[in-house]
Motif scaffolding. Sequence first.
Motif, PDB file in Angstrom:
ATOM      1  N   ILE A   1     -47.571  48.731   3.753  1.00 32.38           N
ATOM      2  CA  ILE A   1     -47.059  49.586   4.816  1.00 32.38           C
ATOM      3  C   ILE A   1     -47.784  50.927   4.815  1.00 32.38           C
ATOM      4  N   THR A   2     -47.845  51.501   5.995  1.00 27.82           N
ATOM      5  CA  THR A   2     -48.370  52.848   6.193  1.00 27.82           C
ATOM      6  C   THR A   2     -47.318  53.622   6.983  1.00 27.82           C
ATOM      7  N   SER A   3     -47.631  54.855   7.321  1.00 28.58           N
ATOM      8  CA  SER A   3     -46.665  55.641   8.096  1.00 28.58           C
ATOM      9  C   SER A   3     -46.509  55.099   9.517  1.00 28.58           C
ATOM     10  N   THR A   4     -47.442  54.291   9.982  1.00 25.64           N
ATOM     11  CA  THR A   4     -47.339  53.751  11.341  1.00 25.64           C
ATOM     12  C   THR A   4     -46.508  52.481  11.424  1.00 25.64           C
ATOM     13  N   ASN A   5     -46.402  51.702  10.338  1.00 27.72           N
ATOM     14  CA  ASN A   5     -45.690  50.431  10.443  1.00 27.72           C
ATOM     15  C   ASN A   5     -44.485  50.295   9.510  1.00 27.72           C
ATOM     16  N   VAL A   6     -44.052  51.372   8.854  1.00 29.76           N
ATOM     17  CA  VAL A   6     -42.862  51.305   8.007  1.00 29.76           C
ATOM     18  C   VAL A   6     -41.627  51.135   8.894  1.00 29.76           C
ATOM     19  N   ARG A   7     -40.636  50.375   8.417  1.00 28.13           N
ATOM     20  CA  ARG A   7     -39.420  50.097   9.186  1.00 28.13           C
ATOM     21  C   ARG A   7     -38.177  50.382   8.360  1.00 28.13           C
ATOM     22  N   ARG A   8     -37.079  50.560   9.054  1.00 26.17           N
ATOM     23  CA  ARG A   8     -35.785  50.625   8.366  1.00 26.17           C
ATOM     24  C   ARG A   8     -35.537  49.271   7.715  1.00 26.17           C
ATOM     25  N   GLY A   9     -34.995  49.306   6.520  1.00 28.55           N
ATOM     26  CA  GLY A   9     -34.710  48.065   5.808  1.00 28.55           C
ATOM     27  C   GLY A   9     -35.801  47.647   4.844  1.00 28.55           C
ATOM     28  N   ASP A  10     -37.005  48.227   4.931  1.00 31.94           N
ATOM     29  CA  ASP A  10     -38.063  47.925   3.968  1.00 31.94           C
ATOM     30  C   ASP A  10     -37.614  48.370   2.586  1.00 31.94           C
TER      31      ASP A  10
ATOM     32  N   ALA B   1     -44.345  46.979   0.211  1.00 34.97           N
ATOM     33  CA  ALA B   1     -42.895  46.910   0.409  1.00 34.97           C
ATOM     34  C   ALA B   1     -42.460  45.463   0.554  1.00 34.97           C
ATOM     35  N   LEU B   2     -41.193  45.247   0.311  1.00 29.08           N
ATOM     36  CA  LEU B   2     -40.565  43.947   0.531  1.00 29.08           C
ATOM     37  C   LEU B   2     -39.885  44.015   1.885  1.00 29.08           C
ATOM     38  N   ARG B   3     -40.226  43.093   2.757  1.00 27.52           N
ATOM     39  CA  ARG B   3     -39.646  43.072   4.099  1.00 27.52           C
ATOM     40  C   ARG B   3     -38.906  41.762   4.306  1.00 27.52           C
ATOM     41  N   VAL B   4     -37.726  41.848   4.862  1.00 20.44           N
ATOM     42  CA  VAL B   4     -36.886  40.672   5.089  1.00 20.44           C
ATOM     43  C   VAL B   4     -37.052  40.218   6.526  1.00 20.44           C
TER      44      VAL B   4
END
Length: 93
Positions: free
Chosen positions: A35-44, A86-89
Amino acid sequence: MRLPLPRAGRLDHTDGGDLMKTWTPSGAMAFTVEITSTNVRRGDVIQIGGQPCRVADLFQLPYGAKRLLFESGELLTMHPRTRLVALRVLRRW
Protein backbone atom coordinates in the motif's frame (compact mmCIF):
# COMPACT_ATOMS: atom_id res chain seq x y z
CA MET A 1 6.31 -10.98 4.26
CA ARG A 2 3.43 -12.66 6.05
CA LEU A 3 1.33 -10.80 8.56
CA PRO A 4 -0.23 -12.76 11.41
CA LEU A 5 -3.97 -12.53 11.80
CA PRO A 6 -5.24 -11.17 15.10
CA ARG A 7 -7.16 -13.57 17.32
CA ALA A 8 -10.88 -14.26 17.02
CA GLY A 9 -13.34 -11.39 17.54
CA ARG A 10 -13.98 -11.65 21.25
CA LEU A 11 -13.01 -9.80 24.42
CA ASP A 12 -9.81 -11.05 26.04
CA HIS A 13 -8.29 -10.14 29.39
CA THR A 14 -4.79 -8.70 29.18
CA ASP A 15 -2.17 -8.75 31.95
CA GLY A 16 -3.38 -5.41 33.34
CA GLY A 17 -6.95 -6.63 33.71
CA ASP A 18 -8.15 -4.38 30.89
CA LEU A 19 -10.43 -5.65 28.19
CA MET A 20 -9.02 -5.56 24.70
CA LYS A 21 -11.12 -6.13 21.59
CA THR A 22 -9.42 -8.25 18.96
CA TRP A 23 -10.51 -8.78 15.40
CA THR A 24 -10.21 -11.41 12.72
CA PRO A 25 -12.01 -12.04 9.47
CA SER A 26 -14.23 -15.09 9.69
CA GLY A 27 -14.73 -16.96 6.46
CA ALA A 28 -13.41 -14.02 4.41
CA MET A 29 -10.49 -14.23 2.03
CA ALA A 30 -7.48 -12.18 3.16
CA PHE A 31 -4.36 -11.36 1.16
CA THR A 32 -1.31 -9.14 1.47
CA VAL A 33 -0.94 -6.04 -0.67
CA GLU A 34 1.65 -3.28 -0.94
CA ILE A 35 0.00 0.00 0.00
CA THR A 36 0.91 3.62 -0.56
CA SER A 37 -0.83 6.83 0.45
CA THR A 38 -2.90 6.64 -2.75
CA ASN A 39 -4.37 3.15 -2.28
CA VAL A 40 -4.64 2.63 1.51
CA ARG A 41 -8.20 1.82 2.67
CA ARG A 42 -10.18 1.65 5.87
CA GLY A 43 -9.98 -1.85 7.27
CA ASP A 44 -6.41 -2.54 6.08
CA VAL A 45 -4.32 -4.25 8.77
CA ILE A 46 -0.74 -2.99 8.97
CA GLN A 47 1.83 -4.60 11.23
CA ILE A 48 3.80 -1.96 13.13
CA GLY A 49 6.37 -3.00 15.71
CA GLY A 50 5.03 -6.55 15.65
CA GLN A 51 1.49 -5.40 16.47
CA PRO A 52 -1.29 -5.63 13.86
CA CYS A 53 -3.07 -2.28 13.60
CA ARG A 54 -6.37 -1.89 11.71
CA VAL A 55 -7.01 1.40 9.88
CA ALA A 56 -10.17 3.02 11.26
CA ASP A 57 -10.06 6.37 9.44
CA LEU A 58 -8.01 8.35 6.90
CA PHE A 59 -7.27 12.06 6.66
CA GLN A 60 -5.96 13.69 3.48
CA LEU A 61 -2.92 15.92 4.04
CA PRO A 62 -1.16 18.34 1.67
CA TYR A 63 1.20 17.07 -1.05
CA GLY A 64 -0.42 13.63 -1.31
CA ALA A 65 0.23 12.51 2.25
CA LYS A 66 -2.38 10.77 4.44
CA ARG A 67 -2.75 10.40 8.18
CA LEU A 68 -4.03 7.00 9.28
CA LEU A 69 -6.01 6.63 12.49
CA PHE A 70 -5.92 3.10 13.88
CA GLU A 71 -8.62 1.47 16.02
CA SER A 72 -6.23 1.66 18.97
CA GLY A 73 -6.15 5.48 18.66
CA GLU A 74 -2.61 5.75 17.30
CA LEU A 75 -1.75 7.87 14.27
CA LEU A 76 0.62 7.20 11.36
CA THR A 77 1.46 9.67 8.61
CA MET A 78 2.11 8.15 5.18
CA HIS A 79 4.01 10.34 2.76
CA PRO A 80 3.61 9.81 -1.02
CA ARG A 81 6.76 7.66 -1.17
CA THR A 82 5.91 5.50 1.86
CA ARG A 83 5.34 1.84 0.95
CA LEU A 84 4.00 -0.68 3.46
CA VAL A 85 2.66 -4.23 3.33
CA ALA A 86 -0.89 -4.66 4.63
CA LEU A 87 -3.41 -7.43 5.05
CA ARG A 88 -6.58 -6.70 3.12
CA VAL A 89 -9.83 -8.61 3.50
CA LEU A 90 -11.87 -9.32 0.39
CA ARG A 91 -15.50 -8.68 1.29
CA ARG A 92 -18.19 -10.21 -0.84
CA TRP A 93 -21.83 -9.84 0.11
